[in-house]
Write a protein that holds these residues in place. Structure first.
Motif, PDB file in Angstrom:
ATOM      1  N   SER A  27      21.407  24.060  62.041  1.00 22.02           N
ATOM      2  CA  SER A  27      22.124  24.236  60.776  1.00 22.02           C
ATOM      3  C   SER A  27      22.537  22.904  60.166  1.00 22.02           C
ATOM      4  CB  SER A  27      23.352  25.137  60.947  1.00 22.02           C
ATOM      5  OG  SER A  27      23.921  24.978  62.201  1.00 22.02           O
ATOM      6  N   VAL A  28      22.712  21.871  61.004  1.00 27.02           N
ATOM      7  CA  VAL A  28      23.100  20.577  60.444  1.00 27.02           C
ATOM      8  C   VAL A  28      21.913  19.890  59.792  1.00 27.02           C
ATOM      9  CG1 VAL A  28      23.745  18.253  61.159  1.00 27.02           C
ATOM     10  CG2 VAL A  28      25.118  20.164  61.851  1.00 27.02           C
ATOM     11  N   THR A  29      20.714  20.089  60.351  1.00 26.21           N
ATOM     12  CA  THR A  29      19.599  19.298  59.845  1.00 26.21           C
ATOM     13  C   THR A  29      18.627  20.060  58.959  1.00 26.21           C
ATOM     14  OG1 THR A  29      18.475  19.798  61.904  1.00 26.21           O
ATOM     15  CG2 THR A  29      19.593  17.684  61.774  1.00 26.21           C
ATOM     16  N   LYS A  30      18.619  21.381  59.027  1.00 28.22           N
ATOM     17  CA  LYS A  30      17.553  22.083  58.334  1.00 28.22           C
ATOM     18  C   LYS A  30      18.009  22.919  57.142  1.00 28.22           C
ATOM     19  CE  LYS A  30      13.642  21.412  60.563  1.00 28.22           C
ATOM     20  NZ  LYS A  30      12.443  20.905  59.951  1.00 28.22           N
ATOM     21  N   ILE A  31      19.177  23.506  57.266  1.00 30.67           N
ATOM     22  CA  ILE A  31      19.573  24.438  56.206  1.00 30.67           C
ATOM     23  C   ILE A  31      20.394  23.678  55.159  1.00 30.67           C
ATOM     24  CG2 ILE A  31      20.618  26.668  55.720  1.00 30.67           C
ATOM     25  CD1 ILE A  31      20.433  27.367  58.586  1.00 30.67           C
ATOM     26  N   HIS A  32      20.135  24.024  53.902  1.00 26.16           N
ATOM     27  CA  HIS A  32      20.854  23.365  52.822  1.00 26.16           C
ATOM     28  C   HIS A  32      22.285  23.883  52.787  1.00 26.16           C
ATOM     29  CE1 HIS A  32      21.907  21.813  48.936  1.00 26.16           C
ATOM     30  NE2 HIS A  32      20.754  21.169  48.902  1.00 26.16           N
ATOM     31  N   PRO A  33      23.284  22.971  52.783  1.00 21.97           N
ATOM     32  CA  PRO A  33      24.663  23.445  52.723  1.00 21.97           C
ATOM     33  C   PRO A  33      24.948  24.145  51.394  1.00 21.97           C
ATOM     34  CG  PRO A  33      24.553  21.113  53.260  1.00 21.97           C
ATOM     35  CD  PRO A  33      23.204  21.521  52.846  1.00 21.97           C
ATOM     36  N   SER A  34      25.978  24.989  51.393  1.00 25.15           N
ATOM     37  CA  SER A  34      26.315  25.717  50.175  1.00 25.15           C
ATOM     38  C   SER A  34      26.742  24.774  49.077  1.00 25.15           C
ATOM     39  CB  SER A  34      27.450  26.698  50.448  1.00 25.15           C
ATOM     40  OG  SER A  34      27.105  27.574  51.452  1.00 25.15           O
ATOM     41  N   TYR A  35      26.305  25.063  47.854  1.00 29.46           N
ATOM     42  CA  TYR A  35      26.736  24.247  46.724  1.00 29.46           C
ATOM     43  C   TYR A  35      28.166  24.538  46.331  1.00 29.46           C
ATOM     44  CZ  TYR A  35      22.085  22.502  45.714  1.00 29.46           C
ATOM     45  OH  TYR A  35      20.892  21.856  45.783  1.00 29.46           O
ATOM     46  N   GLY A  36      28.624  25.733  46.632  1.00 28.57           N
ATOM     47  CA  GLY A  36      29.908  26.148  46.078  1.00 28.57           C
ATOM     48  C   GLY A  36      31.111  25.825  46.934  1.00 28.57           C
ATOM     49  N   CYS A  37      30.905  25.478  48.166  1.00 31.38           N
ATOM     50  CA  CYS A  37      32.064  25.307  49.042  1.00 31.38           C
ATOM     51  C   CYS A  37      31.768  24.287  50.122  1.00 31.38           C
ATOM     52  CB  CYS A  37      32.413  26.651  49.707  1.00 31.38           C
ATOM     53  SG  CYS A  37      31.070  27.303  50.695  1.00 31.38           S
ATOM     54  N   GLY A  38      32.827  23.839  50.786  1.00 27.01           N
ATOM     55  CA  GLY A  38      32.642  23.010  51.958  1.00 27.01           C
ATOM     56  C   GLY A  38      32.530  21.525  51.657  1.00 27.01           C
ATOM     57  N   PRO A  39      32.651  20.690  52.675  1.00 25.16           N
ATOM     58  CA  PRO A  39      32.613  19.237  52.473  1.00 25.16           C
ATOM     59  C   PRO A  39      31.217  18.678  52.245  1.00 25.16           C
ATOM     60  CG  PRO A  39      33.363  19.818  54.706  1.00 25.16           C
ATOM     61  CD  PRO A  39      32.952  21.064  54.042  1.00 25.16           C
ATOM     62  N   PHE A  40      30.173  19.444  52.470  1.00 30.83           N
ATOM     63  CA  PHE A  40      28.831  18.878  52.386  1.00 30.83           C
ATOM     64  C   PHE A  40      28.080  19.370  51.160  1.00 30.83           C
ATOM     65  CE2 PHE A  40      29.072  17.058  56.494  1.00 30.83           C
ATOM     66  CZ  PHE A  40      29.834  17.919  57.253  1.00 30.83           C
ATOM     67  N   ARG A  41      28.818  19.870  50.155  1.00 27.53           N
ATOM     68  CA  ARG A  41      28.135  20.625  49.127  1.00 27.53           C
ATOM     69  C   ARG A  41      27.170  19.812  48.298  1.00 27.53           C
ATOM     70  NH1 ARG A  41      33.298  22.248  45.454  1.00 27.53           N
ATOM     71  NH2 ARG A  41      34.253  22.505  47.488  1.00 27.53           N
ATOM     72  N   PHE A  42      27.295  18.504  48.330  1.00 29.29           N
ATOM     73  CA  PHE A  42      26.401  17.734  47.463  1.00 29.29           C
ATOM     74  C   PHE A  42      25.365  16.943  48.236  1.00 29.29           C
ATOM     75  CE2 PHE A  42      28.608  19.276  44.080  1.00 29.29           C
ATOM     76  CZ  PHE A  42      29.968  19.040  44.179  1.00 29.29           C
ATOM     77  N   SER A  43      25.219  17.242  49.524  1.00 28.05           N
ATOM     78  CA  SER A  43      24.135  16.582  50.276  1.00 28.05           C
ATOM     79  C   SER A  43      23.035  17.586  50.516  1.00 28.05           C
ATOM     80  CB  SER A  43      24.643  16.079  51.624  1.00 28.05           C
ATOM     81  OG  SER A  43      26.012  15.885  51.615  1.00 28.05           O
ATOM     82  N   PRO A  44      21.800  17.096  50.612  1.00 31.63           N
ATOM     83  CA  PRO A  44      20.687  18.028  50.876  1.00 31.63           C
ATOM     84  C   PRO A  44      20.765  18.682  52.237  1.00 31.63           C
ATOM     85  CG  PRO A  44      19.929  15.754  50.784  1.00 31.63           C
ATOM     86  CD  PRO A  44      21.334  15.734  50.335  1.00 31.63           C
ATOM     87  N   THR A  45      21.263  17.949  53.234  1.00 28.73           N
ATOM     88  CA  THR A  45      21.573  18.592  54.515  1.00 28.73           C
ATOM     89  C   THR A  45      22.901  18.028  54.984  1.00 28.73           C
ATOM     90  OG1 THR A  45      20.489  16.898  55.821  1.00 28.73           O
ATOM     91  CG2 THR A  45      19.169  18.824  55.246  1.00 28.73           C
ATOM     92  N   MET A  46      23.499  18.670  55.993  1.00 36.19           N
ATOM     93  CA  MET A  46      24.795  18.180  56.469  1.00 36.19           C
ATOM     94  C   MET A  46      24.640  16.798  57.088  1.00 36.19           C
ATOM     95  SD  MET A  46      26.809  21.334  58.119  1.00 36.19           S
ATOM     96  CE  MET A  46      26.533  22.993  57.586  1.00 36.19           C
ATOM     97  N   TRP A  47      23.492  16.549  57.665  1.00 39.61           N
ATOM     98  CA  TRP A  47      23.305  15.305  58.380  1.00 39.61           C
ATOM     99  C   TRP A  47      23.313  14.094  57.444  1.00 39.61           C
ATOM    100  CZ3 TRP A  47      23.646  13.025  62.812  1.00 39.61           C
ATOM    101  CH2 TRP A  47      22.954  11.834  63.034  1.00 39.61           C
ATOM    102  N   GLU A  48      22.975  14.325  56.171  1.00 47.83           N
ATOM    103  CA  GLU A  48      22.822  13.215  55.237  1.00 47.83           C
ATOM    104  C   GLU A  48      24.061  12.346  55.112  1.00 47.83           C
ATOM    105  OE1 GLU A  48      19.199  13.138  54.914  1.00 47.83           O
ATOM    106  OE2 GLU A  48      20.299  11.814  53.556  1.00 47.83           O
ATOM    107  N   VAL A  49      25.253  12.906  55.367  1.00 48.69           N
ATOM    108  CA  VAL A  49      26.463  12.080  55.229  1.00 48.69           C
ATOM    109  C   VAL A  49      26.454  10.896  56.182  1.00 48.69           C
ATOM    110  CG1 VAL A  49      28.117  13.655  54.213  1.00 48.69           C
ATOM    111  CG2 VAL A  49      27.627  13.825  56.613  1.00 48.69           C
ATOM    112  N   VAL A  50      25.787  11.067  57.322  1.00 48.48           N
ATOM    113  CA  VAL A  50      25.837   9.977  58.306  1.00 48.48           C
ATOM    114  C   VAL A  50      25.065   8.743  57.843  1.00 48.48           C
ATOM    115  CG1 VAL A  50      25.335   9.375  60.683  1.00 48.48           C
ATOM    116  CG2 VAL A  50      26.249  11.607  60.165  1.00 48.48           C
ATOM    117  N   PRO A  51      23.787   8.895  57.412  1.00 52.49           N
ATOM    118  CA  PRO A  51      23.125   7.680  56.902  1.00 52.49           C
ATOM    119  C   PRO A  51      23.832   7.101  55.690  1.00 52.49           C
ATOM    120  CG  PRO A  51      21.526   9.391  57.337  1.00 52.49           C
ATOM    121  CD  PRO A  51      22.860  10.030  57.470  1.00 52.49           C
ATOM    122  N   GLN A  52      24.364   8.006  54.818  1.00 52.39           N
ATOM    123  CA  GLN A  52      25.094   7.501  53.646  1.00 52.39           C
ATOM    124  C   GLN A  52      26.276   6.646  54.063  1.00 52.39           C
ATOM    125  OE1 GLN A  52      26.290  10.786  51.231  1.00 52.39           O
ATOM    126  NE2 GLN A  52      24.219  11.206  50.502  1.00 52.39           N
TER     127      GLN A  52
END
Lengths: 187, 724
Positions: B587-612
């Protein structure tokens, strides 16, 4: 250090702490338990090492030992005279060996003593039969008892003299994973 | 031997001349009476072969002497202290030891439920105690994890939210075409009937949905805190905390497994040794209660009879004809198929129930039942299927130990895989079976219409599973166990006596704990407060199970091999952890996080915050981190860990071989000793015979030749050959 107690001198408590697996507090608590068993016999002041022994009949009434089928043998093995009369030294020694911090080797030595009913330094067939009868409340048939004793000796006897010496016993204990947790009396 | 003893006394004088080696040596010789020595068959009279303990005093606690003697040795040791140069060292080590003991004593007060668990062990034995020890381990694990999560995720979120920050959309994100996905409005009605309040509480919807309980409430506040020179990247914290939580649990489990495994490996698994081990180590000396002891004795008799019966059966089965063997194996294969079909049917039922409950939209009580449908199906199957498998196992005619192991394996498989089926069904629906080009998943990469905030929905499912598990346990307690005890105690008809009191079965209870913990691990990313809820749940479990144990249960009639089973249960817990880790990684690497809620809503995957986040560090750190994540680093690391693994396994096999060698050497030495003793007796007999007939010199030469023939190099010819 700590609160002032007058039962033992500091040197005595240090000696007990170094010779057993108990802490100061536990030794004082054990003395309380020892005193409870025979309040008229046991003095509260042990500073001059009085020579007091509690007879077997009173010791085996302790709740920790009351229901143990081997209670007589346990108390006899730790008594200096071999008859089960425990001084406070023996009392502390007994519970130290039976505590959870005693190592396997030490427990094996005393377990061998306990199961050796006729005190001939070997566990022979008769000793095994007595052990088995106490474990099963004598409800096995005589043939079953003989069969189990034969099998047990066959498995553990290494030198082929159809009785277990201490080396055989220790070797067999080293292969039993539950020995440390079962040969343990909590006090 | 006599000469040897005299020799010793000359070299090491009497104890009023204390020396580190000699005093204890002669003390042993002087004060340990001969019968004492032979009673434990320790050769105290011989000097120790290795000189390593001549420098430090022997550990008095481990000497098998009477206490009076030990204290005398101690006093002698104390007397030799006043040597000026070493007194400070010794005093220092003494005070350090005292400090350690006091510290250990103080720390033991902090051990949770120590007295309670000791009492349980005294009344019900080691098997039941191991269940409570496992429960305590899980309580502490969950508590520490909830502290971790609270500290790094919850409290910063509360602080930032209370400072009234608004979350803004970062300018770097392109949101054309997905505006519809941004809509998410879970705010509940302000006017609520009590029943709605209660329904929301237990199903995680309504006012509970938009709260700290679930993923959807946390937002990415990182963009505005930088003004004060202090920045806290909540999305990064959320993700890394989850990762550390999993790592922390893994390390705790491995440490605990290491301890149990060591015992199991050293003793060779305990499978061998059978009767002798049972007779000498089977009795639990810690049992203190009258009823328990009597039961344990009948248990012993039962076990011995079962073992003898098994032997008889084994002999009988070895003598089966070919046709009988073939038919037995055919029956076993058929019954295994039946079990697999049963389990397969269960999985199908769970999948269908999940799909049905996810798509139905009724409210009120019926809606609640529908929401809990997957949990109900899972719990029912976990109860019914093992029962059926037990009945089937009776027909399979395996030996008793194999039956137990097989039942455990089947139960574990059923529990963990049914959870997996539930998750798979959810995944299917959320990601349109993995195919984001399907109609339903077009703008948002997930099934937007149904799952406006899919992480919260997954979190809600896990929350419901946890709660339902807890409710069912409490309900079983109140509605089944207490009445059973009351009926058995007060009604003395034959049926109730045959049914008897409840028995505390350790294995199913432990598997229930493992299942609960796996659910918590799976749900921790989506429901951050779940470990905390689980801590409370397990604490309540402890008290409820303890009450039911003492009030309703009788001690187990079947014995429980605690040491090897402990390892097995930790292994199953590890499997549950792996299942949860797979879910997390996917779920961290493959599924797109929800656009409407949560801290990861603007990344393509949850994992993206780490390289950013890594990019924002200074260039050397960023380069270092990127290097660590790249293939150039991971492949050599993998090769290195393979080499390490090979080395460790080689070491293990060498140790195993040396253990076997030492054991056979032990046996050989015993035989040698027997041989030598026989030799001595023979020689003794011949010497005595020739003492009665001194005028036959050829006898003596016969003896001498026979002596030489046997090449008894252990004895000098001139030495006194009396046995010692």
């Amino acid at each position: 250090m700590g609160n002032k107690q007058t039962i033992f001198t500091d040197e005595q408590l240090d000696a007990y702490q170094d010779c057993t697996f108990f802490t100061r507090k536990e030794i004082l608590r054990l003395h309380g338990r020892y005193h409870e068993l025979a309040p008229h016999l046991v003095p509260m002041d042990y500073t001059n090492d009085p020579d007091v022994k509690i007879p077997l009949a009173l010791i085996v009434n302790m709740p920790e030992l009351k229901e143990n089928p081997f209670r007589n043998r346990i108390v006899e093995s730790f008594s200096e005279d071999g008859l089960g009369n425990l001084s406070f030294n023996d009392f502390v020694d007994m519970f130290s060996v039976l505590s959870e911090m005693a190592p396997r080797e030490l427990k094996a030595i005393y377990a061998f003593k306990i199961y050796d009913f006729n005190v001939d330094n070997y566990i022979c067939k008769e000793d095994l039969e007595q052990t088995l009868n106490r474990l099963t409340k004598e409800e096995l048939t005589p043939e079953e008892v003989v069969l189990v004793c034969e099998k047990a000796i066959e498995e553990a006897d290494l030198d082929g003299d159809s009785k277990l010496s201490f080396a055989d016993f220790e070797n067999m204990i080293s292969r039993a994973p539950d020995f440390l947790s079962t040969f343990h009396i909590r006090i | 031997m006599m000469e040897l003893r005299e020799f010793n006394n000359q070299v090491h004088p009497t104890p009023d001349y204390p020396s580190p080696y000699g005093s204890q040596h002669s003390l042993r010789l002087r004060t340990v009476p001969p019968q004492e020595t032979s009673a434990v068959q320790f050769d105290w009279a011989s000097p120790p072969e290795d000189a390593e303990d001549s420098n430090e005093p022997p550990n008095l606690r481990e000497l098998p002497l009477h206490m009076g003697l030990k204290r005398a040795v101690w006093q002698v040791q104390q007397m030799k202290i006043p040597v000026v140069s070493s007194s400070w060292n010794i005093k220092q080590s003494q005070t350090f030891r005292r400090f350690c003991e006091v510290a250990k004593h103080v720390l033991s007060y902090f051990v949770l439920w120590k007295r309670g668990i000791q009492k349980i062990g005294g009344h019900f034995g080691g098997g039941v105690q191991s269940y409570f020890l496992f429960l305590r381990f899980l309580v502490i694990l969950n508590f520490l994890s909830s502290l971790l999560i609270a500290g790094f995720v919850l409290i910063p979120s509360i602080v930032f939210r209370s400072m009234n920050f608004n979350s803004t959309i970062p300018t770097t994100v392109n949101l054309t075409g997905v505006e519809i996905c941004l809509q998410y409005d879970p705010k509940p009605d302000t006017l609520m009937v009590f029943i709605t309040y209660f329904l929301d509480l237990i199903s995680g919807t309504g006012f509970m949905e938009y709260s700290y309980l679930f993923y959807g409430y946390y937002t990415n506040f990182n963009s505005m805190v930088e003004s004060n020179g202090f920045s806290y990247n909540i999305p990064l914290a959320y993700l890394l905390t989850a990762a550390f939580y999993f790592l922390f649990c893994f390390i705790c489990m491995i440490i605990r497994m290491g301890g149990t495994a060591r015992v199991a490996v050293v003793t060779g698994g305990g499978a061998t040794g059978g009767y002798s081990a049972l007779v000498f180590t089977g009795w639990d000396h810690g049992l203190q209660e009258d009823r328990t002891t009597k039961l344990k004795q009948s248990n012993f008799r039962y076990r011995l009879q079962v073992d003898l019966e098994e032997e008889r059966l084994k002999k009988k089965s070895a003598s089966l004809t070919l046709s009988q063997t073939v038919s037995l194996y055919a029956l076993r294969v058929f019954l295994n198929m039946v079990v697999l079909i049963l389990i397969g049917a269960t999985f199908y039922g769970i999948a269908k129930a999940t799909q049905f409950s996810q798509l139905m939209k009724t409210t009120g009580f019926k809606g609640l039942v529908l929401q809990y449908l997957p949990s109900m199906v899972i719990t029912a199957s976990n109860f019914v299927v093992p029962l059926l498998c037990d009945k089937i196992a009776l027909l399979e005619k395996y030996s008793a130990s194999t039956t137990v192991i097989l039942a455990l394996l089947r139960a574990v498989f059923l529990r963990l895989v049914s959870l997996g089926v539930l998750l798979y069904t959810l995944w299917e629906q959320i990601t349109c079976e993995g195919d984001i080009s399907k109609q339903n998943c077009i703008p948002c990469n997930y099934y937007y219409d149904e799952y406006k905030c899919w992480e919260t929905r997954v979190g809600q499912e896990m929350y419901k599973l946890t709660l339902f598990d807890f409710l069912i346990t409490i309900a079983t307690l109140i509605l089944v166990e207490f009445p059973r005890r009351i009926v058995v105690d007060h009604c003395s008809c034959k049926l109730t006596q045959w049914v008897g009191r409840q028995e505390f079965l350790v294995a199913p209870n432990v598997l229930a704990l493992v299942y609960s913990q796996t659910v918590v691990w799976t749900g921790a990313l989506f429901c951050p407060l779940l470990p905390f809820i689980n801590t409370i749940k397990f604490i309540l479990f402890y008290f409820c199970k303890k009450i039911t144990l003492f009030q309703n249960c009788q001690p187990a009639t079947r014995n429980f091999r605690s040491t090897t089973s402990n390892f097995f249960f930790l292994l199953v817990l590890l499997f549950g952890w792996m299942l949860a880790t797979m879910v997390l990684l996917y779920s961290v690497t493959k599924i797109h996080p929800s656009y409407g809620c949560g801290p990861f809503r603007f990344s393509p995957t949850m994992w993206e915050v780490v390289p950013q986040a890594a990019e924002m560090l200074n260039s050397t750190s960023a380069e270092f981190l990127f290097y660590m994540g790249s293939q150039k680093f991971s492949i050599p690391l993998f090769i290195f860990s393979c080499v390490l693994l090979c080395y460790v396994s080689a070491l293990t096999s060498v140790h195993g071989k040396s253990v076997a060698l030492l054991k056979s050497q032990c046996k050989l030495e015993q035989r040698d000793k027997q041989f030598l003793v026989r030799q001595i007796e023979e020689l003794n007999a011949t010497v005595q015979k020739e003492q009665r007939e001194p005028q036959q010199p050829q006898r003596e030469t016969d003896t001498a030749t026979r002596w030489n023939q046997h090449d008894n190099y252990a004895f000098d010819r001139d030495e006194d050959p009396r046995p010692y």
